[in-house]
Design a protein around this motif. Structure first.
Motif, PDB file in Angstrom:
ATOM      1  N   THR A  58      42.594  60.211  10.570  1.00  0.00           N
ATOM      2  CA  THR A  58      42.846  60.002  11.989  1.00  0.00           C
ATOM      3  C   THR A  58      42.142  61.091  12.790  1.00  0.00           C
ATOM      4  O   THR A  58      41.843  62.171  12.265  1.00  0.00           O
ATOM      5  CB  THR A  58      44.344  60.027  12.331  1.00  0.00           C
ATOM      6  N   TYR A  60      41.956  62.603  17.069  1.00  0.00           N
ATOM      7  CA  TYR A  60      42.561  62.500  18.392  1.00  0.00           C
ATOM      8  C   TYR A  60      41.744  63.228  19.443  1.00  0.00           C
ATOM      9  O   TYR A  60      41.102  64.244  19.152  1.00  0.00           O
ATOM     10  CB  TYR A  60      43.967  63.096  18.375  1.00  0.00           C
ATOM     11  N   ILE A  69      50.543  59.774  18.082  1.00  0.00           N
ATOM     12  CA  ILE A  69      50.294  59.498  16.664  1.00  0.00           C
ATOM     13  C   ILE A  69      49.782  58.067  16.514  1.00  0.00           C
ATOM     14  O   ILE A  69      50.445  57.120  16.958  1.00  0.00           O
ATOM     15  CB  ILE A  69      51.565  59.672  15.827  1.00  0.00           C
ATOM     16  N   SER A  71      48.770  55.005  13.905  1.00  0.00           N
ATOM     17  CA  SER A  71      49.057  54.554  12.547  1.00  0.00           C
ATOM     18  C   SER A  71      48.700  53.073  12.448  1.00  0.00           C
ATOM     19  O   SER A  71      48.463  52.414  13.460  1.00  0.00           O
ATOM     20  CB  SER A  71      50.533  54.779  12.190  1.00  0.00           C
TER      21      SER A  71
END
Length: 123
Positions: A58, A60, A69, A71
């Motif tokens: 991931t 950001y 977050i 997912s």
């Protein structure tokens, strides 16, 4: 073709939380890296977060790191964005996007886009 439909937006007070969902239909969901982007009124679309094909990686934007977050659930063909500690500056239309060959923050490299869901954070 991949069709993407976002949901979960709404109005929330500063400091609150929301969870956005993006449901995908069409070709194999796990073949796509997924990203979230947002666009505030009068501003350009900006990168928020991305997740790799398997979900193992991931990335950001600095503005949301530690608060949001990303997912995915490949069995449900869905990607999520959990947004915590929301701020008024998070107010925007949030879009999910899919890429068959790219994992990163450049919106131009994403192949498919949803219609967006509005998130409004009041102070």
């Amino acid at each position: 073709q991949v069709q993407l439909v976002e949901s979960g937006g709404g109005l929330v007070q500063a400091g609150g939380s929301l969870r956005l969902s993006c449901a995908a239909s069409g070709r194999t969901f796990s073949s796509y890296a997924m990203g979230w982007f947002r666009q505030a009124p009068g501003k350009e679309r900006e990168f928020v977060a991305t997740i790799s094909w398997s979900g193992g990686s991931t990335y950001y934007a600095d503005s949301v790191k530690g608060r949001f977050i990303i997912s995915r659930d490949n069995a449900k063909n869905t990607v999520y964005l959990q947004m915590n500690s929301l701020k008024p500056e998070d107010t925007a239309v949030y879009y999910c996007a899919a890429s068959g060959s790219y994992y990163g923050s450049r919106s131009a490299n994403y192949d498919y886009w949803g219609q967006g869901t509005q998130v409004t954070v009041s102070s």
